[in-house]
Design an enzyme around this catalytic site. Structure first.
Site, PDB file in Angstrom:
ATOM      1  N   SER B 152       0.834  -1.197   0.000  1.00 14.47           N
ATOM      2  CA  SER B 152       0.000   0.000   0.000  1.00 14.47           C
ATOM      3  C   SER B 152       0.878   1.261   0.000  1.00 14.47           C
ATOM      4  CB  SER B 152      -0.928  -0.049   1.218  1.00 14.47           C
ATOM      5  OG  SER B 152      -1.962   0.864   1.088  1.00 14.47           O
ATOM      6  N   ASP B 317      -8.527  -7.117  -4.306  1.00 18.12           N
ATOM      7  CA  ASP B 317      -8.189  -5.756  -3.891  1.00 18.12           C
ATOM      8  C   ASP B 317      -8.765  -4.762  -4.893  1.00 18.12           C
ATOM      9  OD1 ASP B 317      -7.049  -3.365  -3.134  1.00 18.12           O
ATOM     10  OD2 ASP B 317      -5.005  -4.136  -2.996  1.00 18.12           O
ATOM     11  N   HIS B 350      -7.896  -5.349  -0.070  1.00 15.56           N
ATOM     12  CA  HIS B 350      -6.611  -4.663   0.065  1.00 15.56           C
ATOM     13  C   HIS B 350      -5.838  -5.140   1.295  1.00 15.56           C
ATOM     14  CE1 HIS B 350      -3.631  -1.635  -0.502  1.00 15.56           C
ATOM     15  NE2 HIS B 350      -3.941  -0.979   0.594  1.00 15.56           N
TER      16      HIS B 350
END
Lengths: 192, 373
Positions: B152, B317, B350
């Site tokens: 991320s 995701d 995610h």
């Protein structure tokens, strides 16, 4: 699959893309024997994971969609070993291959091989051989074709055939007489 | 016996050599909180630098005390016999600049005024974040890292590092990340920020001396954020339409469904450990991140990169979809770099990179093993 049969077409230190690279056998051979700069593409997450620890460069992707990522003539050589018959649009795939690669090797099982002909003629069923072992309802081979078909296609599409190898049997013994009948498997070196 | 780790602190910039930020502003004192696991070998060739995501901190693995219930945020990845094997590698993780877990951020005291910065803290970027980390690495005596890794926003730092300091790394792991934030991701962050700044207790960011803090705003922001981190399917499987408790005759507008109570719980635990201003600054840095940085193509922007890399996305995701990872892969490929890409099957959205998934661990283990040779 023993790949040395066609590696003579690949120059030393070429930049090579191996389509449907599996767990990386061909790449390893090309890196060892040709010092090739090898890239692989495979749809299977499992196969890609297996390649990572071997230090190979592999992209998880779909031949039907992900070939237009590269600039024209980016690769010296593109290898499509035994996979064209699995693709949704073989014509599009070949055109892509010959755009991103200067040369390409396309190999496929020859559907006009005499044992296959005999099997249809006498049994009246879809043939099942060592190379094409699947029942019709579960076969991944959705576009089967023959040596003659491929030559016709190349002519129609203005694709130059630079060389070929016809082979039969487990050891891929070379055959030259009436290849559309005697070759179980065919390799073509092509370019635009 | 629980493996123990301690958070250390180091001043990496001071008034003699302040940190010049991308905005042109300066920070005259920057302190970093960091942790290390394992030992640096004699040739200093086994160091791995981990970048944390938005809500992470320096405490990536092990426990701070025997009494701790939970280990660090990436404990399943870091430790003996784990992918980032602390018997083999020297693993470093620092809290980011702008954070609130020991590193300099908006809640730190401004040495010039003696009071917390609040919103007088200068805007920061991903590029600004990696500068203090680079100083830390130099302080530890490491010239070349075996690998950098991040998921991320951590992946954004890894990407920027690979561009800014190409000679300092052998390998790079870009996980569930993106060369820029998508409009959808910016939109979600924007609602989160709006929740904070419209909380009357926010007081334009100067709430540190006030008994009232914008915690409702921060909680709301976290609840929104949390939805975006989960996969649609895993959410459905975990909660479905399950009820939190027997519904009585009064309508409960916040806690009828189990998923509601879960989000409330997540929000409540977040506000105990996070600073609202840090949330604003960090999400702004994420939204502003632009790896293209004026280049026409990503390949051009990634020209300096030399490292061998592994790019990982997760099938469910939708916040950092695989298309974003593929942009990175494509650019690295065009630059003829040794790159591998894997789209790992997972229902957890995610957050997948924070969940103990065997295939994810296999990929990282294999990549590090190949890097050593």
């Amino acid at each position: 699959m023993n790949c040395s049969i066609f590696t003579k077409w690949i120059d030393q230190k070429s930049r090579v893309l191996v389509l449907g690279c599996g767990s990386g056998k061909i790449q390893q051979e090309l890196i060892n024997t040709k010092q090739a700069n090898c890239f692989g593409l495979d749809i299977s997450e499992k196969k890609v994971l297996a390649s990572i620890s071997k230090g190979l460069s592999v992209i998880q992707g779909d031949i039907n969609k992900d070939l237009n990522d590269y600039p024209p003539s980016f690769f010296d050589f593109v290898l499509a070993d035994d996979i064209l018959q699995l693709t949704i649009e073989p014509k599009k795939v070949i055109n892509h291959i010959l755009t991103i690669g200067k040369k390409a090797m396309v190999s496929f099982p020859n559907f006009a091989y005499f044992k296959i002909r005999l099997s249809i003629l006498f049994e009246g069923r879809m043939p099942r051989t060592k190379i094409l072992p699947y029942s019709w309802y579960e076969s991944p081979n959705i576009h089967l074709f023959t040596v003659k078909d491929f030559r016709d296609f190349c002519q129609a599409e203005n694709i130059k055939i630079l060389d070929h190898i016809y082979a039969t049997g487990r050891n891929k013994k070379a055959v030259n007489f009436a290849p559309n009948l005697t070759a179980e498997f065919a390799y073509f070196l092509i370019t635009r | 016996m629980k493996k123990l780790a301690k958070t250390k602190k180091i001043v990496v910039y001071d008034h003699k050599s302040p940190l010049l930020l991308e905005s042109g502003k300066e920070l005259s004192r920057v302190e970093l909180a960091y942790e290390t696991y394992g030992k640096l070998n004699q040739t200093c060739s086994n160091a791995v630098l981990i970048f944390h995501a938005l809500s992470g901190d320096a405490h990536a693995a092990f426990y701070h005390s025997d009494k701790d219930r939970k280990p660090g945020w990436w404990d399943f990845m870091i430790g003996p016999g784990k992918p980032f094997d602390s018997n083999k590698y020297f693993i470093i993780c620092a809290n980011i600049l702008g954070g609130c877990k020991g590193s300099t951020g908006p809640s730190s005291v401004n040495p010039k005024t003696g009071k917390p910065y609040g919103t007088s803290f200068p805007p920061i970027t991903i590029t600004d974040m990696i500068k203090p980390s680079r100083k830390l690495i130099q302080h530890l005596g490491i010239e070349k890292l075996l690998c950098i890794a991040g998921g991320s926003m951590g992946g954004m730092q890894a990407l920027q590092w690979a561009v800014s300091y190409p000679n300092t790394i052998k390998g790079a792991l870009f996980i569930a990340t993106s060369p820029t934030h998508t409009a959808q991701a910016i939109a979600f962050n924007s609602v989160g920020r709006y929740a904070i700044v419209s909380d009357p207790n926010w007081q334009k960011g100067y709430y540190y001396d006030s008994p009232l803090k914008p915690l409702i705003g921060l909680k709301t922001a976290r609840m929104i954020g949390h939805i975006t981190y989960m996969g649609q399917l895993s959410m459905e499987n975990k909660f479905g339409r399950k009820m939190f408790e027997n519904v009585n005759s009064h309508i409960d507008f916040s806690k009828e469904f189990e998923v509601e109570s879960y989000l409330q719980y997540q929000g409540d635990s977040f506000i105990k450990r996070f600073d609202p201003n840090s949330y604003l600054y960090i999400t702004k840095a994420i939204d502003a991140f632009n790896l293209y940085n004026g280049s026409k193509t990503l390949a051009e922007a990634l020209e300096p990169v030399q490292a061998k890399s592994l790019v990982i996305s997760f099938t469910s995701d939708w916040l950092y979809p695989k298309e974003e990872s593929l942009k990175i892969v494509k650019a690295l490929k065009i630059n003829s770099l040794d790159t591998t890409y894997c789209n790992i099957e997972s229902p957890f959205g995610h957050d997948s990179f924070l969940i103990d998934l065997p295939k994810f661990k296999e990929a990282v283990t294999g990549f590090l093993k190949a890097l050593e040779t």
